[in-house]
Design a protein around this motif. Structure first.
Motif, PDB file in Angstrom:
ATOM      1  N   GLY A 203       0.783  -1.234   0.000  1.00 27.32           N
ATOM      2  CA  GLY A 203       0.000   0.000   0.000  1.00 27.32           C
ATOM      3  C   GLY A 203       0.810   1.278   0.000  1.00 27.32           C
ATOM      4  O   GLY A 203       0.255   2.368   0.150  1.00 27.32           O
ATOM      5  N   VAL A 204       2.113   1.191  -0.210  1.00 32.61           N
ATOM      6  CA  VAL A 204       2.971   2.374  -0.224  1.00 32.61           C
ATOM      7  C   VAL A 204       2.889   3.041  -1.600  1.00 32.61           C
ATOM      8  O   VAL A 204       2.992   2.372  -2.634  1.00 32.61           O
ATOM      9  N   ILE A 205       2.721   4.357  -1.598  1.00 35.84           N
ATOM     10  CA  ILE A 205       2.661   5.111  -2.850  1.00 35.84           C
ATOM     11  C   ILE A 205       4.063   5.168  -3.448  1.00 35.84           C
ATOM     12  O   ILE A 205       5.011   5.634  -2.813  1.00 35.84           O
ATOM     13  N   ALA A 206       4.181   4.684  -4.679  1.00 34.82           N
ATOM     14  CA  ALA A 206       5.470   4.680  -5.371  1.00 34.82           C
ATOM     15  C   ALA A 206       5.703   6.001  -6.102  1.00 34.82           C
ATOM     16  O   ALA A 206       6.807   6.538  -6.086  1.00 34.82           O
ATOM     17  N   SER A 207       4.656   6.526  -6.753  1.00 36.46           N
ATOM     18  CA  SER A 207       4.781   7.791  -7.480  1.00 36.46           C
ATOM     19  C   SER A 207       3.400   8.343  -7.780  1.00 36.46           C
ATOM     20  O   SER A 207       2.419   7.609  -7.788  1.00 36.46           O
ATOM     21  N   CYS A 208       3.352   9.645  -8.024  1.00 35.90           N
ATOM     22  CA  CYS A 208       2.102  10.311  -8.391  1.00 35.90           C
ATOM     23  C   CYS A 208       2.380  11.338  -9.480  1.00 35.90           C
ATOM     24  O   CYS A 208       3.444  11.966  -9.480  1.00 35.90           O
ATOM     25  N   ASP A 209       1.449  11.506 -10.381  1.00 35.20           N
ATOM     26  CA  ASP A 209       1.490  12.569 -11.377  1.00 35.20           C
ATOM     27  C   ASP A 209       0.270  13.447 -11.148  1.00 35.20           C
ATOM     28  O   ASP A 209      -0.844  12.948 -10.986  1.00 35.20           O
ATOM     29  N   ALA A 210       0.488  14.765 -11.152  1.00 31.58           N
ATOM     30  CA  ALA A 210      -0.597  15.716 -10.889  1.00 31.58           C
ATOM     31  C   ALA A 210      -1.163  16.276 -12.188  1.00 31.58           C
ATOM     32  O   ALA A 210      -0.440  16.460 -13.174  1.00 31.58           O
ATOM     33  N   SER A 211      -2.452  16.556 -12.156  1.00 31.82           N
ATOM     34  CA  SER A 211      -3.101  17.232 -13.284  1.00 31.82           C
ATOM     35  C   SER A 211      -2.735  18.715 -13.242  1.00 31.82           C
ATOM     36  O   SER A 211      -2.138  19.194 -12.275  1.00 31.82           O
ATOM     37  N   ARG A 212      -3.145  19.418 -14.271  1.00 30.92           N
ATOM     38  CA  ARG A 212      -3.030  20.872 -14.221  1.00 30.92           C
ATOM     39  C   ARG A 212      -4.042  21.402 -13.210  1.00 30.92           C
ATOM     40  O   ARG A 212      -5.054  20.747 -12.930  1.00 30.92           O
ATOM     41  N   VAL A 213      -3.792  22.566 -12.692  1.00 30.94           N
ATOM     42  CA  VAL A 213      -4.678  23.182 -11.702  1.00 30.94           C
ATOM     43  C   VAL A 213      -5.943  23.680 -12.395  1.00 30.94           C
ATOM     44  O   VAL A 213      -5.884  24.306 -13.457  1.00 30.94           O
ATOM     45  N   MET A 214      -7.086  23.372 -11.766  1.00 29.37           N
ATOM     46  CA  MET A 214      -8.381  23.852 -12.244  1.00 29.37           C
ATOM     47  C   MET A 214      -8.805  24.977 -11.299  1.00 29.37           C
ATOM     48  O   MET A 214      -8.936  24.755 -10.094  1.00 29.37           O
ATOM     49  N   TYR A 215      -9.009  26.169 -11.829  1.00 31.52           N
ATOM     50  CA  TYR A 215      -9.344  27.329 -11.008  1.00 31.52           C
ATOM     51  C   TYR A 215     -10.848  27.524 -10.914  1.00 31.52           C
ATOM     52  O   TYR A 215     -11.584  27.281 -11.870  1.00 31.52           O
ATOM     53  N   ASN A 216     -11.285  28.000  -9.766  1.00 31.54           N
ATOM     54  CA  ASN A 216     -12.689  28.322  -9.561  1.00 31.54           C
ATOM     55  C   ASN A 216     -13.102  29.405 -10.551  1.00 31.54           C
ATOM     56  O   ASN A 216     -12.478  30.456 -10.605  1.00 31.54           O
ATOM     57  N   PRO A 217     -14.141  29.167 -11.347  1.00 33.42           N
ATOM     58  CA  PRO A 217     -14.550  30.151 -12.335  1.00 33.42           C
ATOM     59  C   PRO A 217     -15.294  31.352 -11.750  1.00 33.42           C
ATOM     60  O   PRO A 217     -15.524  32.336 -12.449  1.00 33.42           O
ATOM     61  N   PHE A 218     -15.665  31.289 -10.466  1.00 35.08           N
ATOM     62  CA  PHE A 218     -16.368  32.400  -9.828  1.00 35.08           C
ATOM     63  C   PHE A 218     -15.366  33.344  -9.196  1.00 35.08           C
ATOM     64  O   PHE A 218     -14.381  32.918  -8.608  1.00 35.08           O
ATOM     65  N   ASP A 219     -15.626  34.629  -9.275  1.00 36.00           N
ATOM     66  CA  ASP A 219     -14.816  35.651  -8.629  1.00 36.00           C
ATOM     67  C   ASP A 219     -15.356  35.851  -7.212  1.00 36.00           C
ATOM     68  O   ASP A 219     -16.462  36.343  -7.045  1.00 36.00           O
ATOM     69  N   ASP A 220     -14.569  35.447  -6.190  1.00 35.17           N
ATOM     70  CA  ASP A 220     -15.070  35.512  -4.819  1.00 35.17           C
ATOM     71  C   ASP A 220     -15.213  36.930  -4.293  1.00 35.17           C
ATOM     72  O   ASP A 220     -15.854  37.152  -3.283  1.00 35.17           O
ATOM     73  N   SER A 221     -14.667  37.926  -4.970  1.00 29.08           N
ATOM     74  CA  SER A 221     -14.810  39.292  -4.493  1.00 29.08           C
ATOM     75  C   SER A 221     -16.237  39.817  -4.686  1.00 29.08           C
ATOM     76  O   SER A 221     -16.646  40.769  -4.045  1.00 29.08           O
TER      77      SER A 221
END
Length: 146
Positions: free
Chosen positions: A126-144
Protein backbone atom coordinates in the motif's frame (compact mmCIF):
# COMPACT_ATOMS: atom_id res chain seq x y z
CA UNK A 1 -64.66 46.54 -7.96
CA UNK A 2 -64.03 44.93 -11.32
CA UNK A 3 -60.73 46.89 -11.68
CA UNK A 4 -59.60 45.80 -8.22
CA UNK A 5 -60.20 42.09 -8.92
CA UNK A 6 -58.44 42.41 -12.31
CA UNK A 7 -55.42 43.91 -10.57
CA UNK A 8 -55.38 41.06 -8.03
CA UNK A 9 -55.54 38.42 -10.79
CA UNK A 10 -52.80 40.19 -12.77
CA UNK A 11 -50.57 40.46 -9.69
CA UNK A 12 -51.06 36.76 -8.91
CA UNK A 13 -50.20 35.80 -12.47
CA UNK A 14 -47.04 37.93 -12.39
CA UNK A 15 -46.04 36.41 -9.05
CA UNK A 16 -46.19 32.90 -10.50
CA UNK A 17 -43.89 33.98 -13.32
CA UNK A 18 -41.41 36.06 -11.32
CA UNK A 19 -41.03 33.90 -8.17
CA UNK A 20 -39.17 31.02 -9.90
CA UNK A 21 -36.74 33.53 -11.39
CA UNK A 22 -35.97 35.06 -8.01
CA UNK A 23 -35.73 31.73 -6.20
CA UNK A 24 -33.41 30.09 -8.71
CA UNK A 25 -31.09 27.29 -7.58
CA UNK A 26 -27.51 27.92 -6.50
CA UNK A 27 -25.28 29.42 -9.12
CA UNK A 28 -23.32 26.83 -11.03
CA UNK A 29 -20.53 27.00 -13.56
CA UNK A 30 -20.01 24.39 -16.21
CA UNK A 31 -17.54 21.68 -15.33
CA UNK A 32 -13.80 22.01 -15.61
CA UNK A 33 -12.01 18.91 -16.84
CA UNK A 34 -8.46 17.59 -16.71
CA UNK A 35 -6.75 14.30 -17.49
CA UNK A 36 -3.48 12.61 -16.56
CA UNK A 37 -2.21 9.86 -18.81
CA UNK A 38 0.81 7.55 -18.86
CA UNK A 39 1.58 4.08 -20.17
CA UNK A 40 0.63 2.50 -16.82
CA UNK A 41 -2.44 4.59 -15.89
CA UNK A 42 -5.04 7.17 -16.83
CA UNK A 43 -7.08 9.53 -14.68
CA UNK A 44 -9.80 12.06 -15.41
CA UNK A 45 -11.86 14.45 -13.29
CA UNK A 46 -14.69 16.76 -14.23
CA UNK A 47 -15.61 19.27 -11.53
CA UNK A 48 -18.75 21.38 -11.36
CA UNK A 49 -18.22 24.54 -9.29
CA UNK A 50 -21.14 25.94 -7.27
CA UNK A 51 -21.78 28.80 -4.89
CA UNK A 52 -24.53 29.31 -2.30
CA UNK A 53 -23.54 26.96 -0.76
CA UNK A 54 -19.94 26.60 -1.86
CA UNK A 55 -19.42 23.11 -3.20
CA UNK A 56 -17.88 21.06 -5.95
CA UNK A 57 -20.83 19.20 -7.41
CA UNK A 58 -20.74 16.95 -9.27
CA UNK A 59 -17.24 15.56 -9.24
CA UNK A 60 -16.89 12.80 -11.80
CA UNK A 61 -13.80 10.63 -11.48
CA UNK A 62 -12.35 7.94 -13.74
CA UNK A 63 -9.19 5.93 -13.09
CA UNK A 64 -7.67 3.20 -15.25
CA UNK A 65 -4.89 0.73 -14.53
CA UNK A 66 -3.22 0.03 -17.89
CA UNK A 67 -0.39 -2.25 -16.75
CA UNK A 68 -0.03 -5.58 -14.96
CA UNK A 69 2.99 -4.45 -12.99
CA UNK A 70 2.18 -5.20 -9.33
CA UNK A 71 0.89 -1.68 -8.70
CA UNK A 72 -2.64 -0.46 -7.96
CA UNK A 73 -3.77 2.83 -9.50
CA UNK A 74 -5.26 5.44 -7.20
CA UNK A 75 -6.65 8.92 -7.71
CA UNK A 76 -7.15 11.72 -5.18
CA UNK A 77 -8.38 15.30 -5.21
CA UNK A 78 -6.32 18.18 -3.80
CA UNK A 79 -7.94 21.55 -3.02
CA UNK A 80 -6.72 24.96 -1.88
CA UNK A 81 -9.04 27.51 -0.38
CA UNK A 82 -10.74 28.80 2.74
CA UNK A 83 -9.86 25.70 4.79
CA UNK A 84 -6.28 25.60 3.49
CA UNK A 85 -4.48 22.94 1.47
CA UNK A 86 -6.43 19.65 1.65
CA UNK A 87 -5.49 16.28 0.22
CA UNK A 88 -8.65 14.19 0.04
CA UNK A 89 -9.02 10.42 0.33
CA UNK A 90 -7.44 8.18 -2.28
CA UNK A 91 -9.80 6.13 -4.44
CA UNK A 92 -8.28 3.02 -5.99
CA UNK A 93 -9.16 0.78 -8.88
CA UNK A 94 -10.37 -2.43 -7.22
CA UNK A 95 -8.22 -5.56 -7.53
CA UNK A 96 -9.14 -7.56 -10.62
CA UNK A 97 -10.52 -4.52 -12.48
CA UNK A 98 -8.82 -2.29 -15.02
CA UNK A 99 -10.95 0.79 -14.41
CA UNK A 100 -13.30 2.40 -11.95
CA UNK A 101 -15.46 5.52 -11.86
CA UNK A 102 -17.08 7.52 -9.11
CA UNK A 103 -19.48 10.43 -8.88
CA UNK A 104 -19.42 12.52 -5.72
CA UNK A 105 -19.53 16.07 -4.34
CA UNK A 106 -17.57 18.11 -1.81
CA UNK A 107 -18.48 20.93 0.57
CA UNK A 108 -15.43 22.62 2.08
CA UNK A 109 -16.07 26.35 2.07
CA UNK A 110 -14.63 28.56 -0.67
CA UNK A 111 -12.23 26.63 -2.91
CA UNK A 112 -9.80 28.70 -5.00
CA UNK A 113 -8.48 25.83 -7.08
CA UNK A 114 -8.27 22.08 -7.33
CA UNK A 115 -6.19 19.44 -9.02
CA UNK A 116 -5.87 15.69 -8.73
CA UNK A 117 -3.10 13.15 -8.54
CA UNK A 118 -2.99 9.75 -10.18
CA UNK A 119 -0.75 7.45 -8.15
CA UNK A 120 0.93 4.08 -8.50
CA UNK A 121 0.56 2.20 -5.22
CA UNK A 122 2.50 -0.99 -4.43
CA UNK A 123 -0.16 -3.71 -4.19
CA UNK A 124 1.76 -5.74 -1.61
CA UNK A 125 2.12 -3.02 1.04
CA UNK A 126 0.00 0.00 0.00
CA UNK A 127 2.97 2.37 -0.22
CA UNK A 128 2.66 5.11 -2.85
CA UNK A 129 5.47 4.68 -5.37
CA UNK A 130 4.78 7.79 -7.48
CA UNK A 131 2.10 10.31 -8.39
CA UNK A 132 1.49 12.57 -11.38
CA UNK A 133 -0.60 15.72 -10.89
CA UNK A 134 -3.10 17.23 -13.28
CA UNK A 135 -3.03 20.87 -14.22
CA UNK A 136 -4.68 23.18 -11.70
CA UNK A 137 -8.38 23.85 -12.24
CA UNK A 138 -9.34 27.33 -11.01
CA UNK A 139 -12.69 28.32 -9.56
CA UNK A 140 -14.55 30.15 -12.34
CA UNK A 141 -16.37 32.40 -9.83
CA UNK A 142 -14.82 35.65 -8.63
CA UNK A 143 -15.07 35.51 -4.82
CA UNK A 144 -14.81 39.29 -4.49
CA UNK A 145 -18.37 39.61 -5.81
CA UNK A 146 -19.86 36.93 -3.54
Amino acid sequence: MRLKSSLVVTAAALATLVTPLLASPAAAASGTEETVSANAYYGRMVIGWRINPYRLDPIQIIAQDRATDGYVVGIRLVTNGEVGHRVWSMRTVPSGQTSASWSTHLEAGWIDNAYFEVCKIKASNGVIASCDASRVMYNPFDDSSV
